[in-house]
Structure formats: C-alpha cells, structure tokens
Design a protein around this motif. Structure first.
Motif, PDB file in Angstrom:
ATOM      1  N   ASP A  72      -7.452   0.000  -1.453  1.00 18.08           N
ATOM      2  CA  ASP A  72      -7.181  -0.998  -0.418  1.00 18.08           C
ATOM      3  C   ASP A  72      -6.540  -0.318   0.788  1.00 18.08           C
ATOM      4  O   ASP A  72      -5.497   0.313   0.676  1.00 18.08           O
ATOM      5  CB  ASP A  72      -6.235  -2.057  -0.987  1.00 18.08           C
ATOM      6  CG  ASP A  72      -5.884  -3.156  -0.002  1.00 18.08           C
ATOM      7  OD1 ASP A  72      -5.731  -2.868   1.198  1.00 18.08           O
ATOM      8  OD2 ASP A  72      -5.743  -4.302  -0.431  1.00 18.08           O
ATOM      9  N   THR A  73      -7.184  -0.443   1.934  1.00 26.68           N
ATOM     10  CA  THR A  73      -6.655   0.164   3.159  1.00 26.68           C
ATOM     11  C   THR A  73      -6.172  -0.887   4.150  1.00 26.68           C
ATOM     12  O   THR A  73      -5.777  -0.548   5.262  1.00 26.68           O
ATOM     13  CB  THR A  73      -7.733   1.038   3.835  1.00 26.68           C
ATOM     14  OG1 THR A  73      -8.866   0.217   4.123  1.00 26.68           O
ATOM     15  CG2 THR A  73      -8.130   2.200   2.951  1.00 26.68           C
TER      16      THR A  73
ATOM     17  N   SER B 289       0.822  -1.201   0.000  1.00 29.64           N
ATOM     18  CA  SER B 289       0.000   0.000   0.000  1.00 29.64           C
ATOM     19  C   SER B 289       0.858   1.255   0.000  1.00 29.64           C
ATOM     20  O   SER B 289       1.963   1.265   0.546  1.00 29.64           O
ATOM     21  CB  SER B 289      -0.896   0.000   1.245  1.00 29.64           C
ATOM     22  OG  SER B 289      -1.648   1.192   1.316  1.00 29.64           O
ATOM     23  N   PHE B 290       0.327   2.313  -0.597  1.00 27.53           N
ATOM     24  CA  PHE B 290       0.994   3.616  -0.512  1.00 27.53           C
ATOM     25  C   PHE B 290       0.559   4.369   0.741  1.00 27.53           C
ATOM     26  O   PHE B 290       1.088   5.434   1.051  1.00 27.53           O
ATOM     27  CB  PHE B 290       0.719   4.460  -1.764  1.00 27.53           C
ATOM     28  CG  PHE B 290      -0.732   4.810  -1.965  1.00 27.53           C
ATOM     29  CD1 PHE B 290      -1.300   5.896  -1.312  1.00 27.53           C
ATOM     30  CD2 PHE B 290      -1.534   4.054  -2.807  1.00 27.53           C
ATOM     31  CE1 PHE B 290      -2.637   6.220  -1.495  1.00 27.53           C
ATOM     32  CE2 PHE B 290      -2.861   4.367  -2.996  1.00 27.53           C
ATOM     33  CZ  PHE B 290      -3.417   5.450  -2.338  1.00 27.53           C
TER      34      PHE B 290
ATOM     35  N   ILE C 209      -2.855  12.490   2.954  1.00 30.98           N
ATOM     36  CA  ILE C 209      -1.646  11.681   3.156  1.00 30.98           C
ATOM     37  C   ILE C 209      -0.401  12.499   2.807  1.00 30.98           C
ATOM     38  O   ILE C 209       0.581  12.515   3.551  1.00 30.98           O
ATOM     39  CB  ILE C 209      -1.688  10.388   2.312  1.00 30.98           C
ATOM     40  CG1 ILE C 209      -2.798   9.470   2.810  1.00 30.98           C
ATOM     41  CG2 ILE C 209      -0.331   9.672   2.345  1.00 30.98           C
ATOM     42  CD1 ILE C 209      -3.057   8.283   1.910  1.00 30.98           C
ATOM     43  N   LEU C 210      -0.463  13.208   1.680  1.00 28.60           N
ATOM     44  CA  LEU C 210       0.691  14.008   1.271  1.00 28.60           C
ATOM     45  C   LEU C 210       0.982  15.133   2.259  1.00 28.60           C
ATOM     46  O   LEU C 210       2.146  15.415   2.559  1.00 28.60           O
ATOM     47  CB  LEU C 210       0.458  14.579  -0.129  1.00 28.60           C
ATOM     48  CG  LEU C 210       0.472  13.546  -1.252  1.00 28.60           C
ATOM     49  CD1 LEU C 210       0.065  14.187  -2.564  1.00 28.60           C
ATOM     50  CD2 LEU C 210       1.835  12.906  -1.372  1.00 28.60           C
TER      51      LEU C 210
ATOM     52  N   ASP D 156       0.975   3.997   9.809  1.00 29.79           N
ATOM     53  CA  ASP D 156       0.469   4.721  10.976  1.00 29.79           C
ATOM     54  C   ASP D 156      -0.477   5.868  10.604  1.00 29.79           C
ATOM     55  O   ASP D 156      -0.815   6.692  11.444  1.00 29.79           O
ATOM     56  CB  ASP D 156       1.621   5.243  11.836  1.00 29.79           C
ATOM     57  CG  ASP D 156       2.519   6.212  11.091  1.00 29.79           C
ATOM     58  OD1 ASP D 156       2.432   6.296   9.843  1.00 29.79           O
ATOM     59  OD2 ASP D 156       3.327   6.889  11.763  1.00 29.79           O
ATOM     60  N   TYR D 157      -0.915   5.900   9.346  1.00 30.78           N
ATOM     61  CA  TYR D 157      -1.864   6.938   8.932  1.00 30.78           C
ATOM     62  C   TYR D 157      -3.179   6.734   9.673  1.00 30.78           C
ATOM     63  O   TYR D 157      -3.736   5.645   9.693  1.00 30.78           O
ATOM     64  CB  TYR D 157      -2.086   6.880   7.419  1.00 30.78           C
ATOM     65  CG  TYR D 157      -3.099   7.884   6.924  1.00 30.78           C
ATOM     66  CD1 TYR D 157      -2.813   9.238   6.937  1.00 30.78           C
ATOM     67  CD2 TYR D 157      -4.334   7.474   6.430  1.00 30.78           C
ATOM     68  CE1 TYR D 157      -3.725  10.171   6.480  1.00 30.78           C
ATOM     69  CE2 TYR D 157      -5.255   8.393   5.972  1.00 30.78           C
ATOM     70  CZ  TYR D 157      -4.947   9.739   6.001  1.00 30.78           C
ATOM     71  OH  TYR D 157      -5.861  10.667   5.546  1.00 30.78           O
TER      72      TYR D 157
END
Length: 195
Positions: free
Chosen positions: A134-135, A114-115, A169-170, A119-120
């Motif tokens: 997909d998480t 996954s990208f 995320i970025l 820890d997101y």
C-alpha cells in the motif's frame, strides 16, 4: 499460514514460549482473519527469524517490523529484550497484534499506517517498486514518536519484486550502519547493513 518447523532446544524456554505464540497467531488467523479480505497476509518461518534475532542480541537495541501483520516478529524481539515496534497498514491487524503482545507480556508497540515515509519520492513505473504494498496510506512513524533513523534493525518480508524498493527506503531514511533483516520464502533469511 504456517509457522515453520518447531524445533525446540532443551535449554531455551523462551523458544518453547514462542512456539505457543506462533500457534496462537495461527489460531487468530484461522478463526478471525482468514475470510476477512486479508488475502495478502503471509507468515514467515518464525523459527528461523527467532534464531536470527537471538544472534543479534547485544548488537542492536531497537527493531521495527515493516508490515507487521499480527506482530509476531516484534513480539519475539520484545521478549528477547529488544525495544520492538511494528507498523501495519491494516488497523484490524494492529488491534490483534496489540492484544497478542499483551497476552505474552511483551512491550512491543504497534502503529497503523504505512512504513513508507510521506515524503519518499518514487516512480511508480520503476522496476522493483511496490506492486502489492500500500502506497496511499500515511506514514505511521509519528504515531510511534520515532523516525526511521531511530532504529538499529528493520525486519521485513517483502514481495519478491519489492526488495529494491525496501532497500531504497532504508538507504534514504535509515541510519548508516543500521541492519536490514529480510525473510524470503525462497532464499530464507538475509542480513545486510545500510551503507
């Protein structure tokens, strides 16, 4: 899967080579993947992305393609001289991308996973968060021996409702000043800086 318009410029032999890449990716999709459960795989307008990448030459060094599929964008970036990487959750697509990269003498590197950093922290019911991404898979950054902050440019083709999720995320993990090159079938290419 459509590679988009194939408008070659007379003095751009690399673009002509990339047209072969797009055709080979289409062939791989039609022969090997179309009927193997990759229903959510959609290609972007590669000619438009190629032009956007070419305009960024000299401004960035490293690029990471999120959800790299067959790796076409990372391969184009590598052939343009970028240090190019791709993260894809489907190992079979990573394998095809690696073979395709090798066949075009590209140095693109691909990792399965996954990208989304492990820890997101996200709320599944919040608007703009993943509906088809997909998480559950582990992040693939360690396989590349890199972190999101190590990249100058990110490329993605998010589902329409997932743009805020990608940007979040970025904002949290990317380096300030890094760029986000995004393709949208309705809006085309957009480029923004991470604040």
């Amino acid at each position: 899967m459509s590679a988009g318009p194939l408008h070659a410029h007379r003095h751009d032999p690399l673009l002509e080579e990339m047209q072969w890449l797009w055709a080979d990716a289409e062939d791989i999709w039609q022969r090997n993947l179309k009927h193997q459960g990759f229903a959510s795989y959609v290609s972007a307008d590669y000619a438009e992305i190629y032009r956007a990448l070419a305009r960024l030459e000299g401004q960035v060094d490293t690029i990471l393609e999120w959800g790299s599929g067959l790796g076409v964008v990372a391969i184009m970036a590598s052939r343009l001289g970028f240090q190019a990487y791709g993260i894809e959750v489907e190992p079979a697509l990573v394998e095809h991308a690696t073979e395709l990269s090798d066949s075009y003498n590209a140095n693109a590197q691909f990792a399965a996973g996954s990208f989304i950093p492990d820890d997101y922290d996200w709320e599944p019911d919040a608007p703009g968060l993943p509906s088809r991404t997909d998480t559950d898979s582990r992040a693939a950054y360690s396989e590349l021996d890199m972190e999101p902050r190590d990249f100058d440019l990110f490329y993605a083709y998010p589902w329409p409702d997932e743009h805020p999720f990608f940007l979040d995320i970025l904002q949290k993990y990317g380096r300030k000043g890094a760029l986000f090159l995004c393709y949208d079938a309705r809006e085309g290419i957009s480029l923004s800086a991470i604040g």
